[in-house]
Scaffold this active site. Structure first.
Site, PDB file in Angstrom:
ATOM      1  N   ASP B  12     -46.290-133.767  88.738  1.00 10.69           N
ATOM      2  CA  ASP B  12     -44.989-133.165  88.939  1.00 10.69           C
ATOM      3  C   ASP B  12     -45.212-131.858  89.727  1.00 10.69           C
ATOM      4  O   ASP B  12     -46.332-131.358  89.798  1.00 10.69           O
ATOM      5  CB  ASP B  12     -44.383-132.880  87.552  1.00 10.69           C
ATOM      6  N   ASP B  14     -42.571-128.672  90.117  1.00  9.04           N
ATOM      7  CA  ASP B  14     -42.060-127.451  89.473  1.00  9.04           C
ATOM      8  C   ASP B  14     -42.562-127.333  88.046  1.00  9.04           C
ATOM      9  O   ASP B  14     -42.330-128.215  87.226  1.00  9.04           O
ATOM     10  CB  ASP B  14     -40.532-127.476  89.463  1.00  9.04           C
TER      11      ASP B  14
END
Lengths: 216, 219
Positions: B12, B14
């Protein structure tokens, strides 16, 4: 099928007897004690503490006992790094990884001691979460350490499986309601069954373990 | 010896590669304040973190047309990109990724972030051109927590879920990777470790300096 596996440390991941029996032979020899199988099983098995030394060598001073215990501990670590983890443990860890299962450690050892046991076994960094004893809180055989592990994982007792080699450890897991596998690396199968384990195995290669877990 | 031989690691963006909340938060404050919504840390964590822009705007400003909603989050993202140059990778990330690459393990980025933001953030982290594949939720038919973005990553790499390892910091991201059948590590940069475990990760690390992560790739 279990959603997490919870392991005890000393004796469950490595073979206690294979480490400590030859170890006691070595460290007690200079004191003129010949460690036989009978002596080992009667007085030394499953315990590395002052009481064990006092039973065998009642005349030693406190300082001498400390020295002897330190030597025992050092040599035990060296032996366990030579012997390695119990057969089949690496395969079980891989099988757990493939399934994305948490592999937790629930131990009465301190963080520092645990690190020194795991490192030579090549098992450093494998387990998460790890439950260490907390100051002023109950340790095994109380259920608390296993209950804390369940809380951390967000799972209920019947969703996990515990692995224990000692009677007190097995009692702790069983009291927490966890289906428990007994590892006979230091205690007799009868004692472990009496403590409430669901199945007894000698090591992690035993196919009965995979049947018990419901794994292919 | 104790790692499962993963063929790919999927990340991922953020909160996992870099702590971006401290940039996202002020940008949301900037665009929502004129509309009468005061955003503070607690509000951000509860209503904004880990969710898609469309969902956030729909929930917080229900009366808006799609077009008005889009103009709000486009303004927000433009402001975010201006701030992105200040981003730093999470501790240990660059070393860890180098070891991953040295071991011949493929890497992917799987993110709900808009493509333009990814284009602004990766260079700031010195990771432009690093990843073998990038999957943007906006190019797939569904956003996390839907498994579609992770399914798309597996399809691009032609790998089975158990050959992959995902890294996520949010509950909705974990829901996505776990639903795709991918064993997932939680990065506790914004959430409590136990919350991530309950969401389904098998291991939690504070950041990429954690030796557990090296053990996973056999380093």
């Amino acid at each position: 099928m279990p959603k997490a596996l919870l392991f005890d440390l000393d004796g469950t991941l490595s073979n206690t007897d294979a480490v400590h029996f030859p170890n006691w032979i070595e460290v007690l020899r200079p004191y003129g004690v010949e460690v036989t199988r009978e002596l080992y099983e009667e007085k030394l098995s499953g315990r590395v503490d002052r009481g064990a030394v006092e039973d065998v060598l009642p005349d030693l001073s406190e300082g001498e006992i400390d020295e002897l215990l330190q030597r025992e501990e050092l040599r035990a670590r060296q032996r366990s790094s030579e012997i390695g983890p119990l057969p089949g443990l690496r395969g079980l860890i891989e099988a757990g990884r493939r399934r994305g299962l948490p592999l937790a450690l629930v131990t009465n050892s301190t963080e520092e001691d645990a690190g020194e046991i795991l490192q030579p076994l090549g098992l450093h960094g494998v387990f998460d979460p790890v439950v260490y004893p907390q100051d002023g809180e109950d340790s095994k055989p109380a259920a608390l350490p296993y209950e804390q592990a369940l809380e951390s994982l967000g799972l209920s007792a019947e969703e996990v499986v515990a692995f224990e080699d000692s009677v007190t450890g097995a009692q702790s897991a069983v009291k927490a309601g966890i289906p428990t596998v007994g590892i006979t690396s230091g205690h007799s199968p009868e004692d472990l069954l009496e403590a409430g384990v669901s199945i007894v195995i000698g090591d992690f290669i035993d196919p009965a373990l995979y049947d018990f877990l419901g794994w292919e | 010896m104790t790692g499962w031989p993963y063929r790919t690691l999927l990340f991922d963006l953020d909160g996992t590669l870099a702590e971006t909340d401290s940039l996202h938060l002020p940008t949301w404050v900037e665009v929502l304040l004129p509309r009468g919504i005061e955003v503070d840390q607690a509000f951000y964590k509860e209503n904004i973190s880990g969710r898609s822009n469309a969902e956030i705007v729909r929930d917080l400003l229900p009366g808006l047309s799609d077009e008005e909603g889009r103009s709000i989050f486009e303004a927000k993202e433009a402001s975010f990109r201006k701030r992105a140059v200040d981003l730093e990778p999470l501790p240990g990330l660059l070393d860890f990724l180098e070891q991953v690459k040295n071991r011949g393990i493929m890497t992917g980025l799987v993110t709900n972030a808009p493509g333009e933001n990814v284009g602004a953030v990766l260079p700031a982290l010195k990771l432009q051109d690093f990843f073998d594949i990038i999957v943007l939720s906006e190019e797939v038919e569904a956003v996390k927590p839907d498994p579609a973005p992770y399914n798309e990553a597996l399809k691009k790499l032609d790998l089975a879920p158990e050959e992959a390892l995902a890294f996520e910091d949010s509950v909705s991201g974990i829901a996505s990777s776990v639903a795709a059948g991918i064993p997932t590590v939680g990065i506790a940069s914004t959430q409590e470790p136990d919350k991530l475990r309950k969401a389904g990760v098998f291991m939690v690390a504070r950041d990429f300096t954690d030796p557990k992560l090296r053990a996973l790739i056999g380093a």
